[in-house]
Design an enzyme around this catalytic site. Structure first.
Site, short mmCIF file in Angstrom:
data_model
loop_
_atom_site.label_atom_id
_atom_site.label_comp_id
_atom_site.label_asym_id
_atom_site.label_seq_id
_atom_site.Cartn_x
_atom_site.Cartn_y
_atom_site.Cartn_z
N GLN A 165 0.84 -1.20 0.00
CA GLN A 165 0.00 0.00 0.00
C GLN A 165 0.87 1.25 0.00
OE1 GLN A 165 -2.79 -0.47 3.21
NE2 GLN A 165 -3.77 -2.23 2.24
N ASP A 311 -1.30 -11.63 4.56
CA ASP A 311 -2.74 -11.69 4.83
C ASP A 311 -3.21 -13.09 5.22
OD1 ASP A 311 -2.96 -9.03 4.37
OD2 ASP A 311 -3.92 -9.20 2.41
C1 S3P Z 1 -2.72 -4.76 0.19
C2 S3P Z 1 -1.50 -4.72 0.82
C3 S3P Z 1 -1.24 -5.31 2.15
C4 S3P Z 1 -2.33 -6.29 2.53
C5 S3P Z 1 -3.69 -5.74 2.29
C6 S3P Z 1 -3.89 -5.41 0.81
C7 S3P Z 1 -2.86 -4.15 -1.14
O1 S3P Z 1 -1.22 -4.28 3.12
O2 S3P Z 1 -2.18 -6.65 3.88
O3 S3P Z 1 -4.68 -6.66 2.68
O4 S3P Z 1 -3.83 -4.42 -1.85
O5 S3P Z 1 -1.96 -3.38 -1.52
P1 S3P Z 1 0.15 -3.52 3.51
O6 S3P Z 1 0.58 -2.75 2.33
O7 S3P Z 1 -0.23 -2.64 4.67
O8 S3P Z 1 1.12 -4.59 3.88
#
Ligand code: S3P
Length: 425
Positions: A165, A311
């Site tokens: 993210q 996840d």
């Molecule tokens: C996601 C990134 C992950 C994941 C989330 C979805 C994404 O989060 O845990 O369920 O779609 O980019 P983080 O970037 O906080 O690790």
């Protein structure tokens, strides 16, 4: 809503899990700044998907959504300031990616979310976006986020945490920045943003942990069929491995290698999961997965593997309770800042079922195999916790009452229907 669950006699059949949440959210947001139509066949219909679509609409994209998602993009500089705050519901992905995208649009807006999302850390994006020149303020490190018009410059950013993210927020801001944007990640995280940017015509090059984005003149709308979400498939893969009489066929599952650490972990534990019918769709790999009952043993998970199954760690913990020997997970501090504090939650909820689990500073230790006994457990308003506990109930003696089961709507509204359909009682 309380769901009462018991162990079925058998688990069997064929399933296409719901479509990928990460890809659906990205298609809504990137489609909004592409030229022409972005069309996602079999787009996910869930709370998180709707949040992303509503936000893209709030910025002026015309979107229709009836199983197929059609986004009529306005181009890289064509979106407008919304009349009202953009509400991301409980979708952290929507909030963080949107903040990056909106930072470069030269508009003012407020980005907000549910009470749950307002507690999640946002400094991890407001810091790099500010360093790019964005006029973004958070509220004590959290949402609401307030943006004022600003001009951005590219950045060479080393991520302090492994987070797709954060990486995506920086890359999306980089679309409208002067000069190239570089992201460097400490461990590989999902690369759906990079793949979609490339499919839309952008020059986004990835070599190992480094991605370099040259700001494109335009993005071009694409058509793709969303793969089934590996993270949703994971609950049924786990259920099939754990249940003594199980044989499940999951098809059209996204098997992007940045997402399938759980598959590698299951196989290392002795699981029987076969992949076939491998193909590609919209730049993303898909496969059919067949999972059957197997005797499992404990393993140690750390580093890159932890990042590639971030996840799936809640369902992995359930699997580990039934594996012989010790399972240890390291490098999983991020579990504390997901929809719930998953480290604390796993310890509290799995112990209610009789599991032997301890939290450590950066993960957990589980001793197995432990016979589980049905009990009252709570989904903690966290979809992945609720579905993991539901799978635990399938191998527990007696009845489990899962409180707050409705939170599965975030990514998998039909979870309990699918479970009932595949269960022979
Ligand atoms: C996601 C990134 C992950 C994941 C989330 C979805 C994404 O989060 O845990 O369920 O779609 O980019 P983080 O970037 O906080 O690790």
């Amino acid at each position: 809503m309380i769901k009462t669950l018991t162990a079925p006699k058998r688990l069997g059949g064929r399933l296409r899990p719901p479509s990928d949440r990460s890809i659906t959210v990205r298609a809504a947001l990137l489609g909004a700044v592409a030229e022409g139509e972005t069309c996602v066949l079999q787009a996910l219909d869930s709370d998180d998907a709707r949040a992303a679509i509503d936000c893209a609409r709030g910025l002026g994209a015309a979107i229709s959504y009836d199983g197929t998602l059609r986004v009529h993009g306005r181009g890289l500089r064509g979106l407008r300031a919304p009349d009202e705050p953009l509400h991301c519901g409980s979708s952290g992905t929507t909030m963080r990616l949107l903040a990056g995208l909106a930072s470069g649009l030269g508009i003012a807006c407020v980005i907000d979310g549910s009470p749950q999302l307002r507690k999640r850390p946002m400094r991890r994006i407001s810091e790099p976006l500010s360093a790019m020149g964005a006029a973004i303020t958070d509220t004590d490190g959290c949402a609401p986020l307030r943006l004022a018009p600003a001009r951005l410059r590219g950045i060479d950013y080393t991520l302090p945490v492994a987070s797709a993210q954060v990486k995506s927020a920086v890359l999306l801001a980089g679309l409208n920045a002067a000069g190239t944007t570089v992201t460097r990640e400490p461990a590989p995280t999902r690369d759906h943003t990079e793949r979609m940017l490339r499919a839309m015509g952008a020059d986004a090059r990835t070599t190992g942990p480094v991605t370099i984005l040259t700001p494109p003149d335009r993005l071009t709308g694409i058509t793709l069929t969303a793969p089934a979400d590996f993270s949703s498939a994971a609950f049924f893969l786990a259920a099939a491995c754990l249940h003594p009489d199980a044989d499940l066929d999951l098809h059209d599952v996204g098997v992007n290698p940045t997402r399938t650490g759980f598959l590698d972990a299951l196989r290392a534990m002795g699981a029987s999961v076969d992949a076939s019918a491998e193909r590609e769709e919209g730049g993303e790999p898909l496969a059919a997965l067949r999972a059957r009952s197997a005797a499992l043993h404990g393993i140690e998970v750390a580093g890159d593997l932890t990042a590639r199954m971030i996840d799936e760690l809640p369902i992995f913990a359930v699997v580990a309770t039934q594996a012989s020997g010790t399972t240890v997970v390291h490098d999983a501090q991020e579990l504390r800042v997901k929809e719930s504090n998953r480290l604390e939650g796993l310890v509290a909820q799995l112990r209610r079922l009789g599991a032997r689990i301890e939290a450590t500073a950066d993960g957990f230790i589980i001793e197995g195999p432990t016979p589980l006994a049905g009990a009252d457990v709570d989904g903690l308003d966290d979809h992945r916790m609720a579905m993991s506990l539901a799978v635990a109930a399938l191998v527990a003696h007696g009845e489990t009452r899962l409180h707050g089961a409705e939170c599965v709507r975030k990514t998998y509204p039909g979870f309990f229907d699918d479970l009932a359909r595949l269960s022979e009682v």
